[in-house]
Design a protein around this motif. Structure first.
Motif, PDB file in Angstrom:
ATOM      1  N   ALA A  94      -6.241   9.306 -11.930  1.00 22.72           N
ATOM      2  CA  ALA A  94      -4.910   8.914 -11.614  1.00 22.72           C
ATOM      3  C   ALA A  94      -3.854   8.968 -12.539  1.00 22.72           C
ATOM      4  N   ILE A  95      -4.344   8.780 -13.594  1.00 24.48           N
ATOM      5  CA  ILE A  95      -3.267   8.599 -14.661  1.00 24.48           C
ATOM      6  C   ILE A  95      -2.768  10.236 -14.956  1.00 24.48           C
TER       7      ILE A  95
ATOM      8  N   ASP B 141       0.737  -1.326  -0.170  1.00 23.33           N
ATOM      9  CA  ASP B 141      -0.037  -0.053  -0.081  1.00 23.33           C
ATOM     10  C   ASP B 141       0.849   1.289  -0.114  1.00 23.33           C
ATOM     11  N   THR B 142       2.063   1.040  -0.324  1.00 18.12           N
ATOM     12  CA  THR B 142       3.067   2.187  -0.617  1.00 18.12           C
ATOM     13  C   THR B 142       2.667   3.171  -1.710  1.00 18.12           C
ATOM     14  N   ALA B 143       2.496   4.348  -1.786  1.00 21.93           N
ATOM     15  CA  ALA B 143       2.055   4.960  -2.940  1.00 21.93           C
ATOM     16  C   ALA B 143       3.063   4.856  -4.112  1.00 21.93           C
TER      17      ALA B 143
ATOM     18  N   ASN C 268       9.583  16.912  -5.250  1.00 20.91           N
ATOM     19  CA  ASN C 268       9.241  15.778  -6.160  1.00 20.91           C
ATOM     20  C   ASN C 268       7.782  15.052  -5.937  1.00 20.91           C
ATOM     21  N   ARG C 269       6.844  16.081  -5.099  1.00 24.25           N
ATOM     22  CA  ARG C 269       5.409  15.757  -5.108  1.00 24.25           C
ATOM     23  C   ARG C 269       4.591  16.729  -5.387  1.00 24.25           C
TER      24      ARG C 269
ATOM     25  N   LEU D 284      -8.566  11.722 -19.830  1.00 26.33           N
ATOM     26  CA  LEU D 284      -7.120  11.275 -20.062  1.00 26.33           C
ATOM     27  C   LEU D 284      -6.480  11.968 -21.408  1.00 26.33           C
TER      28      LEU D 284
ATOM     29  N   ARG E 144       8.351  17.355 -13.928  1.00 24.85           N
ATOM     30  CA  ARG E 144       9.668  16.769 -13.615  1.00 24.85           C
ATOM     31  C   ARG E 144      10.660  17.178 -14.757  1.00 24.85           C
ATOM     32  N   ARG E 145      10.124  16.942 -16.072  1.00 25.20           N
ATOM     33  CA  ARG E 145      11.092  17.010 -17.033  1.00 25.20           C
ATOM     34  C   ARG E 145      11.042  18.571 -17.462  1.00 25.20           C
TER      35      ARG E 145
ATOM     36  N   ALA F 296      -1.039   4.190  -1.295  1.00 23.74           N
ATOM     37  CA  ALA F 296      -1.292   3.780  -2.624  1.00 23.74           C
ATOM     38  C   ALA F 296      -2.402   3.995  -3.271  1.00 23.74           C
ATOM     39  N   LEU F 297      -2.513   4.555  -4.489  1.00 25.48           N
ATOM     40  CA  LEU F 297      -3.621   4.891  -5.235  1.00 25.48           C
ATOM     41  C   LEU F 297      -4.414   3.317  -5.743  1.00 25.48           C
TER      42      LEU F 297
ATOM     43  N   ASP G  70       5.159  13.811 -14.456  1.00 25.37           N
ATOM     44  CA  ASP G  70       6.249  13.660 -15.177  1.00 25.37           C
ATOM     45  C   ASP G  70       6.600  14.851 -16.129  1.00 25.37           C
ATOM     46  N   TYR G  71       5.532  15.347 -16.625  1.00 22.14           N
ATOM     47  CA  TYR G  71       5.727  16.672 -17.536  1.00 22.14           C
ATOM     48  C   TYR G  71       6.444  17.744 -16.651  1.00 22.14           C
TER      49      TYR G  71
ATOM     50  N   LEU H  30      -0.283  11.508 -12.830  1.00 19.85           N
ATOM     51  CA  LEU H  30       1.033  10.851 -13.340  1.00 19.85           C
ATOM     52  C   LEU H  30       1.601  11.676 -14.501  1.00 19.85           C
ATOM     53  N   LEU H  31       0.819  11.847 -15.520  1.00 19.35           N
ATOM     54  CA  LEU H  31       1.462  12.761 -16.527  1.00 19.35           C
ATOM     55  C   LEU H  31       1.978  13.840 -15.997  1.00 19.35           C
TER      56      LEU H  31
ATOM     57  N   ARG I 287      -3.668  15.331 -21.505  1.00 17.80           N
ATOM     58  CA  ARG I 287      -2.275  14.693 -22.138  1.00 17.80           C
ATOM     59  C   ARG I 287      -2.152  15.904 -23.252  1.00 17.80           C
TER      60      ARG I 287
ATOM     61  N   THR J 255      -9.304   6.209 -12.134  1.00 11.96           N
ATOM     62  CA  THR J 255      -8.237   5.599 -12.911  1.00 11.96           C
ATOM     63  C   THR J 255      -7.756   6.813 -13.896  1.00 11.96           C
TER      64      THR J 255
END
Lengths: 318, 318
Positions: free
Chosen positions: B150-151, A136-138, B238-239, B97, B161-162, B138-139, B158-159, B154-155, B101, B147
């Motif tokens: 959550a995606i 259950d770690t994110a 980073n969060r 989604l 972070r870059r 965790a998700l 990362d966008y 994540l996108l 993006r 879903t």
């Protein structure tokens, strides 16, 4: 049973194919047909059950040629590895995300809900992590590869929840010892520092010796892929993602195991030369996670890293 | 400063626009232009700074019309709500989604790394959850909406972070009390059981009274969106995903608050009629999460649900 392996010309894909052909059955059914799909042609092992398909997996027509309503099991191994996905963002997105989604879409359109196994990675974790990652770690991926794998996990979980596929994801530890040449994975050295010295070649260790890796041998990975495909859906509940067992080993401990198996001469072939780019990616991965659930599901790892090295040597001789 | 609000004709979008126009500045800079993009035309409040754009947000050319290198702040609120994304899978994927993006891709192509704020949801959580969800929980979304959100998280991460965008995600509690009509969100009742009785209309409560919700008032949500956009990137580390503060209230406690504010007569207009489809989605969401990090970042919630109801009544009168 008809099986598809994507990335079927790759190291794991070829090894899985051979193991399945030897085994003759999967989930209690005889294997009658096996499609090996990859961007280059894989070995068909001279076996009449094998059909080699080449093409771009991000092209829907290629997937439609590889999957039909008789395809009952899909091992989706095709991927752009971590270092390359970081260097070429669009390529990583196209293969690791778009192609994975397309594969699910093609299955959904066919409507027969085949078993689909995705492989994922330690790279979905990152940032501040506990010493031992729990189920259950994110996820907090610190690479594009990890992000793309995390997204593919979410997609597969939802397609599975909706009944479009019977899906499962295995999060693989770093695979070591891989045979062959170095690749563009940030973790390539985890095989290189063992393989190259055993072959009488020099190898570079690009990370600090205290860096802790979570490792799985190729043999155990193949057995886990097969066992993972055979898990009954009911046993997975609403969590189709499973963290595979691994060995938590520091790089120094890996080198000690090499010394134990192959002597000082082999170890002397390793040059320590730190690479910040690799340290940043690999250092964001967990050094261990709790394998309890995987073990309950019948998935197994390795005993010691020295044994893994010995198995690699025996395998190369055979 | 030029601002884009997607979903700019929606309830939150319109309210955010009006608040920003009144405020006149964002992140210390005067607001010179504001684009309200939506599939239908929003109110321009007769303000010359506002440009109303209509179009399909999943169409790249529409986004290219709405964003240019002067666009320094983007509030991405456009979404297909939970109930509708569950009923129409493809529509949810396309808007929640693909459009998210695409928005990131259009920013990346422009190369000026604007601040981009995505809204996410309690629905990214699901499955077996602790009583109070933590930042490192965790998700495990149990809906297609969750879903897709959550995606998108994540996108954006990362966008960001870059360096393609300066991104941040606020996970919103369920917004209550929303004015207007019921919508296709599974949580629509969380406003309906307060709003309709106050308007002298009957309302259906489709879930068990012990169901615990994590709520935020519209006013606090708008303030959090503005404060969230203004957070310095460095503070996010980073969060970039932040769980907003909320009120943890059971449905029975919500009804008690209605009784406190509007009396027995209002409460008598609620009919208890359980709906399994809604219970399944809403029951998978957390009833509370730890708001500590959000509070450290200066983001605030509400004091009591009775106060939220009173603010709603005052707002409707104004």
């Amino acid at each position: 049973m008809k099986i598809l392996i994507t990335g079927g010309a790759g190291f794991l894909g070829q090894r899985l194919a051979r193991r399945l052909l030897d085994r003759g059955e999967l989930n209690g059914q005889p294997i009658t047909e096996m499609v090996l799909l990859d961007v280059v042609a894989g070995n068909d092992f001279g076996d009449k059950r094998v059909r080699v398909e080449t093409g771009d997996i991000a092209d829907r027509s290629v997937l439609e040629r590889a999957i039909d309503t008789k395809t009952e099991a899909i091992f989706h191994l095709a991927a752009i590895v971590s270092g390359q996905a970081e260097a070429d963002f669009d390529l990583g997105m196209r293969i690791n995300l778009d192609a994975s989604r397309l594969l699910l879409e093609v299955c959904r359109a066919l409507g027969h809900a085949p078993r689909v196994l995705f492989t994922s990675s330690v790279a979905v974790y990152g940032g501040a992590l506990p010493d031992v990652v729990q189920d259950d770690t994110a996820l907090n991926p610190q690479s594009s590869y990890g992000t793309q794998k995390a997204i593919a996990e979410l997609l597969l979980s939802d397609y599975s929840r909706r009944g479009f596929v019977d899906g499962r994801v295995l999060r693989l530890p770093t695979i070591s010892v891989r045979p062959g040449k170095p690749n563009a994975a940030a973790s390539s050295f985890a095989s290189g520092i063992i393989r190259e010295p055993l072959n009488g070649e020099r190898a570079i260790c690009p990370v600090d010796g205290e860096t802790r890796l979570w490792l799985l041998s190729p043999k155990s990975a193949i057995e886990a892929l097969i066992a993972g495909l055979e898990i009954d859906r009911e046993k997975l509940g609403n969590r189709p993602v499973v963290n595979l067992p691994g060995l938590s080993v520091s790089v120094n401990e890996m080198i000690e195991a090499l010394r134990e198996v192959a002597g000082e001469e082999a170890v002397a072939r390793i040059d320590r030369q730190r690479d910040e780019r690799i340290e940043k990616i690999v250092g964001s991965w967990p050094g261990a996670w709790n394998p309890e659930r995987a073990e309950q599901l019948g998935l197994q790892g390795d005993k010691t890293f020295a044994d893994v090295i010995r198995a690699y040597i025996a395998d190369q001789k055979a």
